[in-house]
Design a protein around this motif. Structure first.
Motif, PDB file in Angstrom:
ATOM      1  N   VAL A  68       7.486  -8.125  12.305  1.00 37.62           N
ATOM      2  CA  VAL A  68       8.103  -7.927  11.909  1.00 37.62           C
ATOM      3  C   VAL A  68       9.733  -9.156  13.019  1.00 37.62           C
ATOM      4  O   VAL A  68       9.943  -9.330  11.873  1.00 37.62           O
ATOM      5  N   ALA A  69       8.609  -9.469  13.375  1.00 36.48           N
ATOM      6  CA  ALA A  69       9.483 -11.217  14.209  1.00 36.48           C
ATOM      7  C   ALA A  69       9.596 -12.294  12.692  1.00 36.48           C
ATOM      8  O   ALA A  69      10.783 -12.810  12.380  1.00 36.48           O
ATOM      9  N   VAL A  70       8.457 -11.790  11.721  1.00 35.70           N
ATOM     10  CA  VAL A  70       8.913 -13.199  10.680  1.00 35.70           C
ATOM     11  C   VAL A  70       9.442 -12.723   9.380  1.00 35.70           C
ATOM     12  O   VAL A  70       9.851 -13.432   8.626  1.00 35.70           O
ATOM     13  N   GLY A  71       8.889 -10.938   9.863  1.00 35.49           N
ATOM     14  CA  GLY A  71       9.667 -10.235   8.455  1.00 35.49           C
ATOM     15  C   GLY A  71      11.185 -10.121   8.524  1.00 35.49           C
ATOM     16  O   GLY A  71      11.943 -10.456   7.709  1.00 35.49           O
ATOM     17  N   ASN A  72      11.729 -10.780   9.630  1.00 33.50           N
ATOM     18  CA  ASN A  72      13.677 -10.106   9.868  1.00 33.50           C
ATOM     19  C   ASN A  72      14.124 -11.719   9.989  1.00 33.50           C
ATOM     20  O   ASN A  72      14.981 -11.751  10.992  1.00 33.50           O
ATOM     21  N   VAL A  73      13.813 -12.928   9.330  1.00 34.73           N
ATOM     22  CA  VAL A  73      13.943 -13.938   9.072  1.00 34.73           C
ATOM     23  C   VAL A  73      14.584 -14.231   7.741  1.00 34.73           C
ATOM     24  O   VAL A  73      13.902 -13.673   7.575  1.00 34.73           O
ATOM     25  N   GLN A  74      15.886 -14.587   7.804  1.00 38.35           N
ATOM     26  CA  GLN A  74      16.342 -14.878   6.037  1.00 38.35           C
ATOM     27  C   GLN A  74      15.775 -15.976   6.071  1.00 38.35           C
ATOM     28  O   GLN A  74      14.977 -16.807   6.227  1.00 38.35           O
ATOM     29  N   GLY A  75      15.663 -15.467   4.457  1.00 32.49           N
ATOM     30  CA  GLY A  75      14.901 -16.348   3.493  1.00 32.49           C
ATOM     31  C   GLY A  75      13.076 -15.747   3.223  1.00 32.49           C
ATOM     32  O   GLY A  75      12.268 -16.161   2.907  1.00 32.49           O
ATOM     33  N   VAL A  76      13.006 -14.672   4.187  1.00 35.45           N
ATOM     34  CA  VAL A  76      11.073 -13.977   3.772  1.00 35.45           C
ATOM     35  C   VAL A  76      11.254 -12.616   3.468  1.00 35.45           C
ATOM     36  O   VAL A  76      12.620 -11.833   3.762  1.00 35.45           O
ATOM     37  N   ALA A  77      10.743 -12.701   2.448  1.00 33.75           N
ATOM     38  CA  ALA A  77      10.726 -11.335   1.260  1.00 33.75           C
ATOM     39  C   ALA A  77      10.110 -10.502   2.098  1.00 33.75           C
ATOM     40  O   ALA A  77       9.860  -9.066   1.358  1.00 33.75           O
ATOM     41  N   ALA A  78       8.551 -10.754   2.179  1.00 37.22           N
ATOM     42  CA  ALA A  78       7.531 -10.042   2.471  1.00 37.22           C
ATOM     43  C   ALA A  78       6.903 -11.072   3.470  1.00 37.22           C
ATOM     44  O   ALA A  78       5.907 -12.417   3.522  1.00 37.22           O
ATOM     45  N   VAL A  79       5.741  -9.973   3.632  1.00 39.95           N
ATOM     46  CA  VAL A  79       4.264 -10.107   4.972  1.00 39.95           C
ATOM     47  C   VAL A  79       3.716 -10.444   4.668  1.00 39.95           C
ATOM     48  O   VAL A  79       3.341  -8.834   4.453  1.00 39.95           O
ATOM     49  N   GLU A  80       3.186 -10.886   3.819  1.00 43.01           N
ATOM     50  CA  GLU A  80       1.183 -10.234   3.517  1.00 43.01           C
ATOM     51  C   GLU A  80       0.465 -10.241   5.581  1.00 43.01           C
ATOM     52  O   GLU A  80       0.031 -11.001   5.456  1.00 43.01           O
ATOM     53  N   ASP A  81       0.274  -9.081   5.922  1.00 38.02           N
ATOM     54  CA  ASP A  81      -1.160  -9.628   6.958  1.00 38.02           C
ATOM     55  C   ASP A  81      -2.456  -9.558   6.134  1.00 38.02           C
ATOM     56  O   ASP A  81      -2.500  -8.291   5.720  1.00 38.02           O
ATOM     57  N   THR A  82      -3.446 -10.570   6.854  1.00 36.95           N
ATOM     58  CA  THR A  82      -4.696 -10.039   6.588  1.00 36.95           C
ATOM     59  C   THR A  82      -5.180 -10.095   8.079  1.00 36.95           C
ATOM     60  O   THR A  82      -6.259 -10.695   8.064  1.00 36.95           O
ATOM     61  N   THR A  83      -4.630  -9.907   8.773  1.00 36.04           N
ATOM     62  CA  THR A  83      -5.530  -9.457   9.758  1.00 36.04           C
ATOM     63  C   THR A  83      -6.310  -8.970  10.469  1.00 36.04           C
ATOM     64  O   THR A  83      -6.661  -9.259  11.487  1.00 36.04           O
ATOM     65  N   GLY A  84      -6.712  -7.522   9.844  1.00 32.52           N
ATOM     66  CA  GLY A  84      -6.795  -6.451   9.792  1.00 32.52           C
ATOM     67  C   GLY A  84      -6.499  -5.170  11.020  1.00 32.52           C
ATOM     68  O   GLY A  84      -5.176  -5.932  11.111  1.00 32.52           O
ATOM     69  N   GLY A  85      -6.973  -4.444  11.899  1.00 32.67           N
ATOM     70  CA  GLY A  85      -6.619  -3.311  12.580  1.00 32.67           C
ATOM     71  C   GLY A  85      -5.925  -3.072  11.176  1.00 32.67           C
ATOM     72  O   GLY A  85      -5.882  -2.054   9.899  1.00 32.67           O
ATOM     73  N   ASP A  86      -4.967  -1.515  12.133  1.00 33.53           N
ATOM     74  CA  ASP A  86      -4.215  -0.265  11.951  1.00 33.53           C
ATOM     75  C   ASP A  86      -3.083  -0.729  10.973  1.00 33.53           C
ATOM     76  O   ASP A  86      -2.635  -2.170  11.541  1.00 33.53           O
ATOM     77  N   GLU A  87      -2.308  -0.258   9.735  1.00 29.20           N
ATOM     78  CA  GLU A  87      -1.249  -0.466   8.945  1.00 29.20           C
ATOM     79  C   GLU A  87      -0.357  -0.168  10.211  1.00 29.20           C
ATOM     80  O   GLU A  87      -0.764   1.170  11.003  1.00 29.20           O
TER      81      GLU A  87
END
Length: 140
Positions: A68-87
């Motif tokens: 959420v922190a990096v996604g809610n920055v201007q210029g970011v259209a998508a965040v891909e999470d490959t860290t594992g864990g739950d959605e």
């Protein structure tokens, strides 16, 4: 693991980025550190307007807050999470939304809005300060 969409033109401006691209990695790392989030073990990679998080987050809550922190920055259209864990469960704020309304939709009771507020600290500073296009994490 997943790919999460954000509104590229909305969010916090970190200054140096072109409108078509996410800010540089250093700016996102500084933003995460300024928020007091523990990104130890997580690598942040920027490709155009997409940010990828890889490695292993300290815990599920921290992972979700990093998305959420990096996604809610201007210029970011998508965040891909490959860290594992739950959605994570995320909600995009719509025009006219309040945390009460989001809580009614997501948690079944508007009176639980403080749970959403607490789940989004330190990115949120006040329950009334949300904006259309902002993505919030919904506690499970």
């Amino acid at each position: 693991m997943g790919l999460f969409s954000f509104l590229k033109g909305k969010g916090k401006s970190l200054g140096a980025a072109e409108a078509s691209e996410a800010p540089p990695v250093e700016a996102l790392q500084k933003e995460v550190a300024d928020l007091g989030l523990d990104a130890k073990g997580v690598d942040i990679v920027v490709e155009g307007d997409k940010v990828t998080l890889s490695g292993a987050a300290v815990d599920q809550e921290t992972k979700e807050k990093l998305i959420v922190a990096v996604g809610n920055v201007q210029g970011v259209a998508a965040v891909e999470d490959t860290t594992g864990g739950d959605e994570p469960t995320l909600h995009t704020v719509e025009k006219g939304d309040t945390l009460w309304a989001v809580s009614e939709k997501a948690l079944g009771k508007g009176s639980r809005y403080m749970e959403i507020f607490e789940a989004n600290k330190p990115m949120l500073s006040h329950p009334d300060k949300i904006y259309p296009g902002q993505v919030l994490r919904i506690p499970t």
